[in-house]
Write a protein that holds these residues in place. Structure first.
Motif, PDB file in Angstrom:
ATOM      1  N   SER A   1       6.203   7.075  -4.936  1.00  0.00           N
ATOM      2  CA  SER A   1       7.236   7.995  -4.477  1.00  0.00           C
ATOM      3  C   SER A   1       6.673   9.019  -3.497  1.00  0.00           C
ATOM      4  CB  SER A   1       7.857   8.707  -5.680  1.00  0.00           C
ATOM      5  OG  SER A   1       8.735   9.731  -5.258  1.00  0.00           O
ATOM      6  N   VAL A   2       5.564   9.633  -3.851  1.00  0.00           N
ATOM      7  CA  VAL A   2       4.985  10.703  -3.031  1.00  0.00           C
ATOM      8  C   VAL A   2       4.478  10.171  -1.691  1.00  0.00           C
ATOM      9  CG1 VAL A   2       3.024  12.309  -2.879  1.00  0.00           C
ATOM     10  CG2 VAL A   2       4.411  12.229  -4.955  1.00  0.00           C
ATOM     11  N   MET A   3       3.728   9.087  -1.727  1.00  0.00           N
ATOM     12  CA  MET A   3       3.086   8.583  -0.509  1.00  0.00           C
ATOM     13  C   MET A   3       3.935   7.538   0.218  1.00  0.00           C
ATOM     14  SD  MET A   3       0.531  10.561  -0.571  1.00  0.00           S
ATOM     15  CE  MET A   3      -0.218   9.990   0.951  1.00  0.00           C
ATOM     16  N   GLN A   4       5.073   7.163  -0.369  1.00  0.00           N
ATOM     17  CA  GLN A   4       6.003   6.198   0.216  1.00  0.00           C
ATOM     18  C   GLN A   4       5.299   4.886   0.580  1.00  0.00           C
ATOM     19  OE1 GLN A   4       7.908   8.626   3.305  1.00  0.00           O
ATOM     20  NE2 GLN A   4       9.619   8.882   1.898  1.00  0.00           N
ATOM     21  N   LEU A   5       4.703   4.279  -0.443  1.00  0.00           N
ATOM     22  CA  LEU A   5       3.993   3.017  -0.279  1.00  0.00           C
ATOM     23  C   LEU A   5       4.084   2.229  -1.566  1.00  0.00           C
ATOM     24  CD1 LEU A   5       1.290   3.745  -2.063  1.00  0.00           C
ATOM     25  CD2 LEU A   5       0.471   4.654   0.075  1.00  0.00           C
ATOM     26  N   SER A   6       3.638   0.995  -1.514  1.00  0.00           N
ATOM     27  CA  SER A   6       3.606   0.148  -2.701  1.00  0.00           C
ATOM     28  C   SER A   6       2.163  -0.081  -3.117  1.00  0.00           C
ATOM     29  CB  SER A   6       4.265  -1.204  -2.423  1.00  0.00           C
ATOM     30  OG  SER A   6       5.637  -1.034  -2.178  1.00  0.00           O
ATOM     31  N   LEU A   7       1.907   0.064  -4.398  1.00  0.00           N
ATOM     32  CA  LEU A   7       0.582  -0.185  -4.958  1.00  0.00           C
ATOM     33  C   LEU A   7       0.548  -1.587  -5.552  1.00  0.00           C
ATOM     34  CD1 LEU A   7       0.173   3.263  -6.711  1.00  0.00           C
ATOM     35  CD2 LEU A   7      -1.029   2.499  -4.662  1.00  0.00           C
ATOM     36  N   ARG A   8      -0.623  -2.216  -5.523  1.00  0.00           N
ATOM     37  CA  ARG A   8      -0.791  -3.572  -6.044  1.00  0.00           C
ATOM     38  C   ARG A   8      -1.494  -3.504  -7.402  1.00  0.00           C
ATOM     39  NH1 ARG A   8      -4.293  -5.363  -2.525  1.00  0.00           N
ATOM     40  NH2 ARG A   8      -6.078  -5.404  -3.918  1.00  0.00           N
ATOM     41  N   TYR A   9      -0.834  -3.990  -8.448  1.00  0.00           N
ATOM     42  CA  TYR A   9      -1.414  -3.986  -9.798  1.00  0.00           C
ATOM     43  C   TYR A   9      -2.492  -5.059  -9.909  1.00  0.00           C
ATOM     44  CZ  TYR A   9      -2.040  -4.418 -14.787  1.00  0.00           C
ATOM     45  OH  TYR A   9      -2.598  -4.471 -16.036  1.00  0.00           O
ATOM     46  N   GLU A  10      -3.613  -4.690 -10.542  1.00  0.00           N
ATOM     47  CA  GLU A  10      -4.680  -5.643 -10.835  1.00  0.00           C
ATOM     48  C   GLU A  10      -5.273  -5.309 -12.194  1.00  0.00           C
ATOM     49  OE1 GLU A  10      -7.738  -5.882  -7.870  1.00  0.00           O
ATOM     50  OE2 GLU A  10      -6.315  -6.281  -6.248  1.00  0.00           O
ATOM     51  N   ASN A  11      -5.835  -6.317 -12.844  1.00  0.00           N
ATOM     52  CA  ASN A  11      -6.569  -6.119 -14.087  1.00  0.00           C
ATOM     53  C   ASN A  11      -7.913  -6.814 -13.916  1.00  0.00           C
ATOM     54  OD1 ASN A  11      -7.631  -6.303 -16.755  1.00  0.00           O
ATOM     55  ND2 ASN A  11      -5.563  -6.009 -17.564  1.00  0.00           N
ATOM     56  N   MET A  12      -8.975  -6.018 -13.860  1.00  0.00           N
ATOM     57  CA  MET A  12     -10.323  -6.555 -13.682  1.00  0.00           C
ATOM     58  C   MET A  12     -11.155  -6.228 -14.903  1.00  0.00           C
ATOM     59  SD  MET A  12     -11.502  -5.562  -9.890  1.00  0.00           S
ATOM     60  CE  MET A  12     -11.034  -6.503  -8.498  1.00  0.00           C
ATOM     61  N   SER A  13     -11.516  -7.221 -15.660  1.00  0.00           N
ATOM     62  CA  SER A  13     -12.365  -7.020 -16.842  1.00  0.00           C
ATOM     63  C   SER A  13     -11.819  -5.927 -17.765  1.00  0.00           C
ATOM     64  CB  SER A  13     -13.797  -6.670 -16.416  1.00  0.00           C
ATOM     65  OG  SER A  13     -14.330  -7.671 -15.598  1.00  0.00           O
ATOM     66  N   ASN A  14     -10.522  -6.001 -18.047  1.00  0.00           N
ATOM     67  CA  ASN A  14      -9.827  -5.046 -18.916  1.00  0.00           C
ATOM     68  C   ASN A  14      -9.738  -3.636 -18.347  1.00  0.00           C
ATOM     69  OD1 ASN A  14      -9.166  -6.932 -20.926  1.00  0.00           O
ATOM     70  ND2 ASN A  14     -11.254  -6.793 -21.725  1.00  0.00           N
ATOM     71  N   VAL A  15      -9.904  -3.489 -17.050  1.00  0.00           N
ATOM     72  CA  VAL A  15      -9.672  -2.215 -16.359  1.00  0.00           C
ATOM     73  C   VAL A  15      -8.392  -2.402 -15.552  1.00  0.00           C
ATOM     74  CG1 VAL A  15     -10.527  -0.546 -14.684  1.00  0.00           C
ATOM     75  CG2 VAL A  15     -12.138  -1.701 -16.226  1.00  0.00           C
ATOM     76  N   GLU A  16      -7.356  -1.640 -15.909  1.00  0.00           N
ATOM     77  CA  GLU A  16      -6.101  -1.717 -15.179  1.00  0.00           C
ATOM     78  C   GLU A  16      -6.181  -0.857 -13.929  1.00  0.00           C
ATOM     79  OE1 GLU A  16      -2.271  -2.109 -17.554  1.00  0.00           O
ATOM     80  OE2 GLU A  16      -3.566  -0.889 -18.865  1.00  0.00           O
ATOM     81  N   MET A  17      -5.706  -1.413 -12.812  1.00  0.00           N
ATOM     82  CA  MET A  17      -5.761  -0.716 -11.529  1.00  0.00           C
ATOM     83  C   MET A  17      -4.461  -0.879 -10.769  1.00  0.00           C
ATOM     84  SD  MET A  17      -9.388  -2.074 -10.103  1.00  0.00           S
ATOM     85  CE  MET A  17     -10.623  -0.816 -10.006  1.00  0.00           C
ATOM     86  N   ALA A  18      -4.167   0.104  -9.945  1.00  0.00           N
ATOM     87  CA  ALA A  18      -3.088   0.019  -8.965  1.00  0.00           C
ATOM     88  C   ALA A  18      -3.733   0.375  -7.630  1.00  0.00           C
ATOM     89  CB  ALA A  18      -1.956   0.972  -9.310  1.00  0.00           C
ATOM     90  N   VAL A  19      -3.893  -0.627  -6.780  1.00  0.00           N
ATOM     91  CA  VAL A  19      -4.664  -0.492  -5.554  1.00  0.00           C
ATOM     92  C   VAL A  19      -3.784   0.021  -4.415  1.00  0.00           C
ATOM     93  CG1 VAL A  19      -6.111  -1.728  -3.885  1.00  0.00           C
ATOM     94  CG2 VAL A  19      -6.188  -2.346  -6.323  1.00  0.00           C
ATOM     95  N   PHE A  20      -4.290   1.049  -3.717  1.00  0.00           N
ATOM     96  CA  PHE A  20      -3.630   1.561  -2.519  1.00  0.00           C
ATOM     97  C   PHE A  20      -3.793   0.539  -1.394  1.00  0.00           C
ATOM     98  CE2 PHE A  20      -4.422   5.452  -4.865  1.00  0.00           C
ATOM     99  CZ  PHE A  20      -3.295   6.218  -4.594  1.00  0.00           C
ATOM    100  N   PRO A  21      -2.783   0.426  -0.506  1.00  0.00           N
ATOM    101  CA  PRO A  21      -2.920  -0.511   0.607  1.00  0.00           C
ATOM    102  C   PRO A  21      -4.054  -0.068   1.546  1.00  0.00           C
ATOM    103  CG  PRO A  21      -0.791   0.626   0.698  1.00  0.00           C
ATOM    104  CD  PRO A  21      -1.510   1.116  -0.503  1.00  0.00           C
ATOM    105  N   TYR A  22      -4.835  -1.031   2.007  1.00  0.00           N
ATOM    106  CA  TYR A  22      -5.885  -0.766   2.995  1.00  0.00           C
ATOM    107  C   TYR A  22      -6.294  -2.082   3.630  1.00  0.00           C
ATOM    108  CZ  TYR A  22      -9.519  -2.605  -0.131  1.00  0.00           C
ATOM    109  OH  TYR A  22     -10.291  -3.421  -0.919  1.00  0.00           O
ATOM    110  N   GLN A  23      -6.930  -1.990   4.770  1.00  0.00           N
ATOM    111  CA  GLN A  23      -7.452  -3.173   5.448  1.00  0.00           C
ATOM    112  C   GLN A  23      -8.918  -2.933   5.745  1.00  0.00           C
ATOM    113  OE1 GLN A  23      -4.969  -3.688   8.922  1.00  0.00           O
ATOM    114  NE2 GLN A  23      -3.598  -5.053   7.821  1.00  0.00           N
ATOM    115  N   ASP A  24      -9.758  -3.917   5.412  1.00  0.00           N
ATOM    116  CA  ASP A  24     -11.176  -3.798   5.744  1.00  0.00           C
ATOM    117  C   ASP A  24     -11.331  -3.592   7.242  1.00  0.00           C
ATOM    118  OD1 ASP A  24     -12.290  -4.030   3.213  1.00  0.00           O
ATOM    119  OD2 ASP A  24     -12.236  -6.215   3.258  1.00  0.00           O
TER     120      ASP A  24
END
Length: 122
Positions: free
Chosen positions: A24-47
């Protein structure tokens, strides 16, 4: 080495709540991931840009103290309005920095983290 920072993590207690807040604040979509039982919501970025995520993990605790990361915004005042609407609070600024650096502010997020915002000069 192009950047000293190559990844950042913002601790959460309630990942779904934090995702809703930041989307809501940053007006973007986060990508949910679960890595080795660590829950994450990744901000969009490009290498090769720096990436980061919201993270729910038993060893990470949100904090109003410690390091501050600054998220980019093109409209600081509008972003701070969305912070308040999403249940956060501006705790510093906005402050216009000298030497054409831009403006900054700090806010408390839904999890109790102190986060910075930076708007480059117009």
């Amino acid at each position: 080495m192009k950047n000293i920072i190559n990844w950042f993590e913002i601790p959460t207690v309630d990942l779904k709540r934090a995702m809703a807040f930041y989307e809501s604040v940053m007006q973007l979509s986060l990508r949910y991931e679960n890595m080795s039982n660590v829950e994450m919501a990744v901000f969009p970025y490009q290498d090769p840009a720096t990436g980061g995520a919201l993270v729910k993990f038993e060893h990470f605790t949100p904090s109003a103290q410690g390091c501050i990361i600054y998220l980019h915004t093109s409209d600081l005042n509008a972003t701070l309005e969305r912070v308040a609407a999403a249940g956060g609070e501006c705790v510093f600024g906005p402050l216009e920095l000298p030497e054409d650096i831009g403006s900054i502010a700090l806010f408390m997020d839904s999890e109790g983290n102190r986060i910075g915002l930076h708007q480059p000069p117009l």
